[in-house]
Enzyme design. Structure first.
Site, PDB file in Angstrom:
ATOM      1  N   ASP A  44      -0.194 -53.216  59.683  1.00  0.00           N
ATOM      2  CA  ASP A  44      -0.285 -52.115  60.639  1.00  0.00           C
ATOM      3  C   ASP A  44      -0.117 -50.785  59.911  1.00  0.00           C
ATOM      4  OD1 ASP A  44       0.051 -51.374  63.754  1.00  0.00           O
ATOM      5  OD2 ASP A  44       1.382 -50.106  62.556  1.00  0.00           O
ATOM      6  N   TYR A  49      -0.237 -42.071  58.962  1.00  0.00           N
ATOM      7  CA  TYR A  49       0.758 -42.444  57.940  1.00  0.00           C
ATOM      8  C   TYR A  49       0.303 -42.003  56.550  1.00  0.00           C
ATOM      9  CZ  TYR A  49       2.311 -45.755  61.577  1.00  0.00           C
ATOM     10  OH  TYR A  49       2.724 -46.341  62.749  1.00  0.00           O
ATOM     11  N   LYS A  74      -4.925 -46.594  63.242  1.00  0.00           N
ATOM     12  CA  LYS A  74      -4.793 -45.806  64.482  1.00  0.00           C
ATOM     13  C   LYS A  74      -5.441 -44.437  64.352  1.00  0.00           C
ATOM     14  CE  LYS A  74      -0.254 -47.963  64.860  1.00  0.00           C
ATOM     15  NZ  LYS A  74       0.346 -47.936  63.512  1.00  0.00           N
ATOM     16  N   HIS A 107      -3.291 -43.426  68.911  1.00  0.00           N
ATOM     17  CA  HIS A 107      -1.893 -43.379  68.477  1.00  0.00           C
ATOM     18  C   HIS A 107      -0.935 -42.782  69.519  1.00  0.00           C
ATOM     19  CE1 HIS A 107       0.408 -43.349  64.401  1.00  0.00           C
ATOM     20  NE2 HIS A 107       1.232 -43.603  65.376  1.00  0.00           N
TER      21      HIS A 107
HETATM   22  P1  NAP Z   1      11.576 -51.097  62.009  1.00  0.00           P
HETATM   23  O1  NAP Z   1      10.627 -52.117  61.500  1.00  0.00           O
HETATM   24  O2  NAP Z   1      12.263 -51.295  63.313  1.00  0.00           O
HETATM   25  O3  NAP Z   1      12.761 -50.870  60.975  1.00  0.00           O
HETATM   26  C1  NAP Z   1      12.551 -50.642  59.630  1.00  0.00           C
HETATM   27  C2  NAP Z   1      13.922 -50.420  59.001  1.00  0.00           C
HETATM   28  O4  NAP Z   1      14.666 -51.640  59.007  1.00  0.00           O
HETATM   29  C3  NAP Z   1      13.821 -49.953  57.586  1.00  0.00           C
HETATM   30  O5  NAP Z   1      14.863 -49.030  57.372  1.00  0.00           O
HETATM   31  C4  NAP Z   1      14.068 -51.244  56.782  1.00  0.00           C
HETATM   32  O6  NAP Z   1      14.676 -50.924  55.550  1.00  0.00           O
HETATM   33  C5  NAP Z   1      15.029 -51.977  57.667  1.00  0.00           C
HETATM   34  N1  NAP Z   1      14.943 -53.443  57.559  1.00  0.00           N
HETATM   35  C6  NAP Z   1      13.807 -54.196  57.608  1.00  0.00           C
HETATM   36  N2  NAP Z   1      14.120 -55.499  57.542  1.00  0.00           N
HETATM   37  C7  NAP Z   1      15.469 -55.584  57.442  1.00  0.00           C
HETATM   38  C8  NAP Z   1      16.374 -56.653  57.333  1.00  0.00           C
HETATM   39  N3  NAP Z   1      15.956 -57.915  57.352  1.00  0.00           N
HETATM   40  N4  NAP Z   1      17.703 -56.376  57.235  1.00  0.00           N
HETATM   41  C9  NAP Z   1      18.134 -55.090  57.237  1.00  0.00           C
HETATM   42  N5  NAP Z   1      17.321 -54.020  57.334  1.00  0.00           N
HETATM   43  C10 NAP Z   1      15.992 -54.270  57.438  1.00  0.00           C
HETATM   44  O7  NAP Z   1      10.891 -49.646  62.051  1.00  0.00           O
HETATM   45  P2  NAP Z   1       9.427 -49.068  61.911  1.00  0.00           P
HETATM   46  O8  NAP Z   1       8.972 -49.133  60.501  1.00  0.00           O
HETATM   47  O9  NAP Z   1       9.448 -47.734  62.532  1.00  0.00           O
HETATM   48  O10 NAP Z   1       8.520 -50.000  62.822  1.00  0.00           O
HETATM   49  C11 NAP Z   1       7.701 -51.042  62.309  1.00  0.00           C
HETATM   50  C12 NAP Z   1       6.245 -50.616  62.256  1.00  0.00           C
HETATM   51  O11 NAP Z   1       5.774 -50.210  63.541  1.00  0.00           O
HETATM   52  C13 NAP Z   1       5.977 -49.378  61.401  1.00  0.00           C
HETATM   53  O12 NAP Z   1       6.069 -49.605  60.018  1.00  0.00           O
HETATM   54  C14 NAP Z   1       4.612 -48.983  61.885  1.00  0.00           C
HETATM   55  O13 NAP Z   1       3.622 -49.803  61.292  1.00  0.00           O
HETATM   56  C15 NAP Z   1       4.743 -49.231  63.377  1.00  0.00           C
HETATM   57  N6  NAP Z   1       5.108 -48.010  64.149  1.00  0.00           N
HETATM   58  C16 NAP Z   1       4.214 -47.536  65.074  1.00  0.00           C
HETATM   59  C17 NAP Z   1       4.527 -46.404  65.821  1.00  0.00           C
HETATM   60  C18 NAP Z   1       3.534 -45.900  66.816  1.00  0.00           C
HETATM   61  O14 NAP Z   1       3.731 -44.791  67.359  1.00  0.00           O
HETATM   62  N7  NAP Z   1       2.494 -46.634  67.111  1.00  0.00           N
HETATM   63  C19 NAP Z   1       5.749 -45.747  65.638  1.00  0.00           C
HETATM   64  C20 NAP Z   1       6.638 -46.243  64.690  1.00  0.00           C
HETATM   65  C21 NAP Z   1       6.311 -47.388  63.960  1.00  0.00           C
HETATM   66  P3  NAP Z   1      13.962 -51.172  54.111  1.00  0.00           P
HETATM   67  O15 NAP Z   1      12.527 -50.712  54.224  1.00  0.00           O
HETATM   68  O16 NAP Z   1      14.779 -50.298  53.202  1.00  0.00           O
HETATM   69  O17 NAP Z   1      14.100 -52.620  53.843  1.00  0.00           O
END
Ligand code: NAP
Length: 283
Positions: A44, A49, A74, A107
């Site tokens: 994704d 990004y 997106k 998005h």
């Molecule tokens: P997330 O996946 O909820 O959280 C990522 C955080 O959790 C990072 O700080 C990561 O740290 C940590 N983490 C991951 N696995 C872990 C584990 N097993 N134990 C402890 N910590 C862990 O947040 P997100 O990146 O915002 O959301 C996921 C994806 O959703 C994004 O990458 C993006 O592709 C998408 N997204 C879309 C939108 C939208 O508006 N459509 C908005 C936000 C995100 P490290 O990286 O340091 O391991």
């Protein structure tokens, strides 16, 4: 791996890998390659990004067949209109170095997103996109789009995690056969999620980590998700969730954590909307 079948018959891996906030860099390329090694096949990204190039290079280097991958990107808010969407889509294809996109999402629910949706419908019919959808559409906007479009969205990608469970949206999505996809499945680390007492207790009971319990809860709730990590060991950990099952009591305990609101972003906040509407990623 579990798959969901979208409302147009396309199969999508229920668990994928997100790359938000990983800068376009050799490290990003390396992260995606490591995720592929760990078993992920769904990725994704987003024009917003600014790292589609790294994702594309990693995909090319991996040697994995294109048809084995599921690529989501997106359309950024600046390009939310018919003409701009067509152009932005071509640019995403170029950045990613692919000939089609599996899932293309609007998005944000701002700008001329109806014009953009018409462009997506055409690209879908031409076969350049396998499924089209939206992000961050709250129940009213999602329903309006469904009722006023020829092709209804296959996906609505929104913030979902144990502390913001989106129950109203889940009910609406089920009624209209729109698949929900969770961004921020770990609440981006907020709410003290990884040390939460309820989640830690469930994790201990199953001999798993809090992260694995949270992802298992998403899977058992029927949601698609795309956790992000720049650490290989966490990528592996997050992918290793298929050998246990949460029971009814675990599911009920997690349900009790819902606060009903987000601490990450408020799409009703005027300053947030002003910021998003003005956020440019190109001239
Ligand atoms: P997330 O996946 O909820 O959280 C990522 C955080 O959790 C990072 O700080 C990561 O740290 C940590 N983490 C991951 N696995 C872990 C584990 N097993 N134990 C402890 N910590 C862990 O947040 P997100 O990146 O915002 O959301 C996921 C994806 O959703 C994004 O990458 C993006 O592709 C998408 N997204 C879309 C939108 C939208 O508006 N459509 C908005 C936000 C995100 P490290 O990286 O340091 O391991």
């Amino acid at each position: 791996m579990n798959y969901v079948t979208l409302n147009n018959g396309v199969k999508m891996p229920q668990l994928g890998f997100g790359v938000y906030q990983i800068p376009d860099s050799p490290e990003c390329e390396q992260n995606v390659l490591e995720a592929i090694e760990a078993g992920y096949r769904s990725f994704d990204t987003a024009a917003g990004y600014l790292n589609e190039g790294s994702v594309g290079r990693a995909i090319a280097k991996s040697g994995v067949l294109r048809e084995e991958l599921f690529i989501t990107t997106k359309l950024w808010i600046q390009d939310a209109s018919y003409e701009a969407a067509k152009k932005a889509f071509q640019n995403s294809l170029k950045q990613l170095g692919v000939e089609y996109i599996d899932l293309y999402l609007i998005h944000q629910p701002f700008g001329d997103y109806y014009g953009a949706w018409r462009a997506l419908e055409e690209l879908y019919k031409e076969g350049s996109i396998r499924a089209i959808g939206v992000c961050n559409f709250e129940p009213d906007r999602l329903l309006d789009l469904i009722l006023n479009s020829e092709i209804k969205p296959a996906i609505n990608q929104v913030e979902i995690h144990p502390f913001f469970q989106q129950k109203e949206l889940k009910a609406l999505a089920k009624e209209y056969d729109v698949q929900l996809e969770a961004w921020g499945p770990f609440a981006e680390g907020k709410y003290g999620i990884f040390t939460n007492e309820v989640l830690s207790k469930i994790a201990k009971k199953h001999g798993k980590t809090v992260g694995q319990v949270v992802l298992r809860w998403h899977m058992q709730s029927g949601v698609v998700t795309i956790p992000k990590s720049v650490h290989k060991e966490r990528m592996v950990e997050n992918f290793n969730i298929w050998d246990f099952e949460l029971d009814a009591e675990d599911m009920a305990d997690i349900e009790s954590l819902d606060t009903g609101h987000s601490e990450i972003i408020n799409f009703h906040d005027i300053e947030t909307i002003k910021f998003l509407v003005g956020a440019k990623i190109h001239d």
